[in-house]
Design a protein around this motif. Structure first.
Motif, PDB file in Angstrom:
ATOM      1  N   ALA A  81       0.833  -1.208   0.000  1.00  0.00           N
ATOM      2  CA  ALA A  81       0.000   0.000   0.000  1.00  0.00           C
ATOM      3  C   ALA A  81       0.867   1.256   0.000  1.00  0.00           C
ATOM      4  O   ALA A  81       0.527   2.257  -0.644  1.00  0.00           O
ATOM      5  CB  ALA A  81      -0.927  -0.005   1.219  1.00  0.00           C
ATOM      6  N   SER A  82       1.993   1.210   0.684  1.00  0.00           N
ATOM      7  CA  SER A  82       2.908   2.358   0.730  1.00  0.00           C
ATOM      8  C   SER A  82       3.504   2.641  -0.640  1.00  0.00           C
ATOM      9  O   SER A  82       3.547   3.792  -1.093  1.00  0.00           O
ATOM     10  CB  SER A  82       4.030   2.102   1.744  1.00  0.00           C
ATOM     11  N   LYS A  83       3.960   1.591  -1.307  1.00  0.00           N
ATOM     12  CA  LYS A  83       4.557   1.784  -2.633  1.00  0.00           C
ATOM     13  C   LYS A  83       3.551   2.372  -3.615  1.00  0.00           C
ATOM     14  O   LYS A  83       3.899   3.221  -4.421  1.00  0.00           O
ATOM     15  CB  LYS A  83       5.103   0.453  -3.163  1.00  0.00           C
ATOM     16  N   ARG A  84       2.308   1.930  -3.534  1.00  0.00           N
ATOM     17  CA  ARG A  84       1.271   2.453  -4.429  1.00  0.00           C
ATOM     18  C   ARG A  84       1.012   3.944  -4.202  1.00  0.00           C
ATOM     19  O   ARG A  84       0.545   4.637  -5.086  1.00  0.00           O
ATOM     20  CB  ARG A  84      -0.037   1.695  -4.220  1.00  0.00           C
ATOM     21  N   ARG A  85       1.308   4.434  -3.001  1.00  0.00           N
ATOM     22  CA  ARG A  85       1.001   5.822  -2.643  1.00  0.00           C
ATOM     23  C   ARG A  85       2.241   6.697  -2.468  1.00  0.00           C
ATOM     24  O   ARG A  85       2.160   7.807  -1.970  1.00  0.00           O
ATOM     25  CB  ARG A  85       0.154   5.828  -1.369  1.00  0.00           C
ATOM     26  N   GLY A  86       3.393   6.179  -2.877  1.00  0.00           N
ATOM     27  CA  GLY A  86       4.625   6.964  -2.824  1.00  0.00           C
ATOM     28  C   GLY A  86       5.183   7.161  -1.433  1.00  0.00           C
ATOM     29  O   GLY A  86       5.974   8.079  -1.201  1.00  0.00           O
ATOM     30  N   ILE A  87       4.797   6.324  -0.501  1.00  0.00           N
ATOM     31  CA  ILE A  87       5.313   6.402   0.864  1.00  0.00           C
ATOM     32  C   ILE A  87       6.572   5.538   0.931  1.00  0.00           C
ATOM     33  O   ILE A  87       6.540   4.361   0.585  1.00  0.00           O
ATOM     34  CB  ILE A  87       4.276   5.887   1.892  1.00  0.00           C
ATOM     35  N   ASN A  88       7.672   6.129   1.393  1.00  0.00           N
ATOM     36  CA  ASN A  88       8.914   5.376   1.554  1.00  0.00           C
ATOM     37  C   ASN A  88       9.590   5.784   2.859  1.00  0.00           C
ATOM     38  O   ASN A  88       9.102   6.650   3.577  1.00  0.00           O
ATOM     39  CB  ASN A  88       9.839   5.578   0.354  1.00  0.00           C
ATOM     40  N   ASP A  89      10.707   5.152   3.159  1.00  0.00           N
ATOM     41  CA  ASP A  89      11.394   5.401   4.437  1.00  0.00           C
ATOM     42  C   ASP A  89      11.792   6.861   4.626  1.00  0.00           C
ATOM     43  O   ASP A  89      11.891   7.332   5.758  1.00  0.00           O
ATOM     44  CB  ASP A  89      12.638   4.519   4.556  1.00  0.00           C
ATOM     45  N   ASP A  90      12.017   7.576   3.522  1.00  0.00           N
ATOM     46  CA  ASP A  90      12.459   8.978   3.615  1.00  0.00           C
ATOM     47  C   ASP A  90      11.389   9.908   4.189  1.00  0.00           C
ATOM     48  O   ASP A  90      11.721  10.960   4.729  1.00  0.00           O
ATOM     49  CB  ASP A  90      12.884   9.502   2.243  1.00  0.00           C
ATOM     50  N   ILE A  91      10.136   9.541   4.045  1.00  0.00           N
ATOM     51  CA  ILE A  91       9.063  10.443   4.503  1.00  0.00           C
ATOM     52  C   ILE A  91       8.268   9.894   5.674  1.00  0.00           C
ATOM     53  O   ILE A  91       7.233  10.441   6.042  1.00  0.00           O
ATOM     54  CB  ILE A  91       8.119  10.829   3.348  1.00  0.00           C
ATOM     55  N   LEU A  92       8.771   8.830   6.300  1.00  0.00           N
ATOM     56  CA  LEU A  92       8.075   8.243   7.451  1.00  0.00           C
ATOM     57  C   LEU A  92       8.265   9.086   8.707  1.00  0.00           C
ATOM     58  O   LEU A  92       9.336   9.650   8.925  1.00  0.00           O
ATOM     59  CB  LEU A  92       8.622   6.852   7.758  1.00  0.00           C
ATOM     60  N   ILE A  93       7.249   9.124   9.516  1.00  0.00           N
ATOM     61  CA  ILE A  93       7.345   9.772  10.815  1.00  0.00           C
ATOM     62  C   ILE A  93       8.357   9.025  11.683  1.00  0.00           C
ATOM     63  O   ILE A  93       8.670   7.858  11.435  1.00  0.00           O
ATOM     64  CB  ILE A  93       5.978   9.784  11.543  1.00  0.00           C
ATOM     65  N   GLU A  94       8.845   9.704  12.706  1.00  0.00           N
ATOM     66  CA  GLU A  94       9.687   9.037  13.690  1.00  0.00           C
ATOM     67  C   GLU A  94       8.835   7.994  14.404  1.00  0.00           C
ATOM     68  O   GLU A  94       7.724   8.279  14.849  1.00  0.00           O
ATOM     69  CB  GLU A  94      10.219  10.058  14.693  1.00  0.00           C
ATOM     70  N   GLY A  95       9.333   6.784  14.466  1.00  0.00           N
ATOM     71  CA  GLY A  95       8.578   5.690  15.083  1.00  0.00           C
ATOM     72  C   GLY A  95       7.791   4.864  14.078  1.00  0.00           C
ATOM     73  O   GLY A  95       7.246   3.822  14.443  1.00  0.00           O
ATOM     74  N   GLY A  96       7.716   5.315  12.831  1.00  0.00           N
ATOM     75  CA  GLY A  96       7.008   4.570  11.798  1.00  0.00           C
ATOM     76  C   GLY A  96       7.933   3.575  11.115  1.00  0.00           C
ATOM     77  O   GLY A  96       9.145   3.750  11.083  1.00  0.00           O
ATOM     78  N   GLU A  97       7.334   2.537  10.566  1.00  0.00           N
ATOM     79  CA  GLU A  97       8.110   1.506   9.874  1.00  0.00           C
ATOM     80  C   GLU A  97       7.267   0.928   8.750  1.00  0.00           C
ATOM     81  O   GLU A  97       6.052   0.765   8.886  1.00  0.00           O
ATOM     82  CB  GLU A  97       8.489   0.408  10.871  1.00  0.00           C
ATOM     83  N   ILE A  98       7.904   0.598   7.643  1.00  0.00           N
ATOM     84  CA  ILE A  98       7.232  -0.085   6.530  1.00  0.00           C
ATOM     85  C   ILE A  98       7.519  -1.570   6.669  1.00  0.00           C
ATOM     86  O   ILE A  98       8.663  -1.973   6.886  1.00  0.00           O
ATOM     87  CB  ILE A  98       7.712   0.468   5.172  1.00  0.00           C
ATOM     88  N   THR A  99       6.475  -2.373   6.536  1.00  0.00           N
ATOM     89  CA  THR A  99       6.616  -3.809   6.734  1.00  0.00           C
ATOM     90  C   THR A  99       5.636  -4.561   5.838  1.00  0.00           C
ATOM     91  O   THR A  99       4.779  -3.955   5.203  1.00  0.00           O
ATOM     92  CB  THR A  99       6.381  -4.156   8.227  1.00  0.00           C
ATOM     93  N   GLY A 100       5.772  -5.853   5.811  1.00  0.00           N
ATOM     94  CA  GLY A 100       4.916  -6.678   4.973  1.00  0.00           C
ATOM     95  C   GLY A 100       3.562  -6.969   5.593  1.00  0.00           C
ATOM     96  O   GLY A 100       3.353  -6.814   6.806  1.00  0.00           O
ATOM     97  N   LEU A 101       2.657  -7.426   4.772  1.00  0.00           N
ATOM     98  CA  LEU A 101       1.298  -7.726   5.200  1.00  0.00           C
ATOM     99  C   LEU A 101       1.258  -8.881   6.202  1.00  0.00           C
ATOM    100  O   LEU A 101       0.363  -8.953   7.037  1.00  0.00           O
ATOM    101  CB  LEU A 101       0.416  -8.033   3.985  1.00  0.00           C
ATOM    102  N   GLY A 102       2.257  -9.733   6.164  1.00  0.00           N
ATOM    103  CA  GLY A 102       2.319 -10.835   7.129  1.00  0.00           C
ATOM    104  C   GLY A 102       2.389 -10.346   8.563  1.00  0.00           C
ATOM    105  O   GLY A 102       1.968 -11.046   9.493  1.00  0.00           O
ATOM    106  N   THR A 103       2.904  -9.133   8.752  1.00  0.00           N
ATOM    107  CA  THR A 103       2.975  -8.554  10.099  1.00  0.00           C
ATOM    108  C   THR A 103       1.583  -8.355  10.679  1.00  0.00           C
ATOM    109  O   THR A 103       1.389  -8.484  11.889  1.00  0.00           O
ATOM    110  CB  THR A 103       3.746  -7.217  10.059  1.00  0.00           C
TER     111      THR A 103
END
Length: 119
Positions: A81-103
């Protein structure tokens, strides 16, 4: 009680973000543990640190970051969902993390409840 939260809506176009945040605050205040917030679909836009709401409006990304820092709540964004919306590690809030759906499955298994906000 250990609680996981699934948030599927963006921060300013639906009440789900506000409601999920207020629910998390209330649960923590009552002594429950909010383990993680998993952001899915448009919910991933909640962790965009580039949002810049007017001064008299609430800053939803800052709220999630604060919840993570103060209470150790994981704030996790679905990678697909992040990739589809242009969300990547560079623009994440402090404390945020990108992870897989298995999580999300792990969150549902390790907590007593998984509460969903959004359509």
């Amino acid at each position: 009680m250990n609680i996981g939260i699934l948030l599927k809506e963006g921060p300013y176009n639906h009440q789900a973000s506000d409601t999920a945040y207020k629910f998390a605050e209330a649960a923590i205040a009552k002594g429950h543990k909010v383990d993680a917030v998993f952001l899915y679909n448009d919910g991933v836009t909640n962790v965009n640190k580039l949002m810049d709401p007017p001064q008299d409006d609430r800053h939803i990304a800052d709220r999630w970051s604060k919840l993570s820092k103060q209470h150790g709540v994981e704030v996790l964004a679905c990678i697909a969902a992040s990739k589809r919306r242009g969300i990547n590690d560079d623009i994440l809030i402090e404390g945020g993390e990108i992870t897989g759906l298995g999580t999300l499955t792990d969150i549902a298994i390790r907590n007593d409840r998984l509460v969903t906000f959004g359509d």
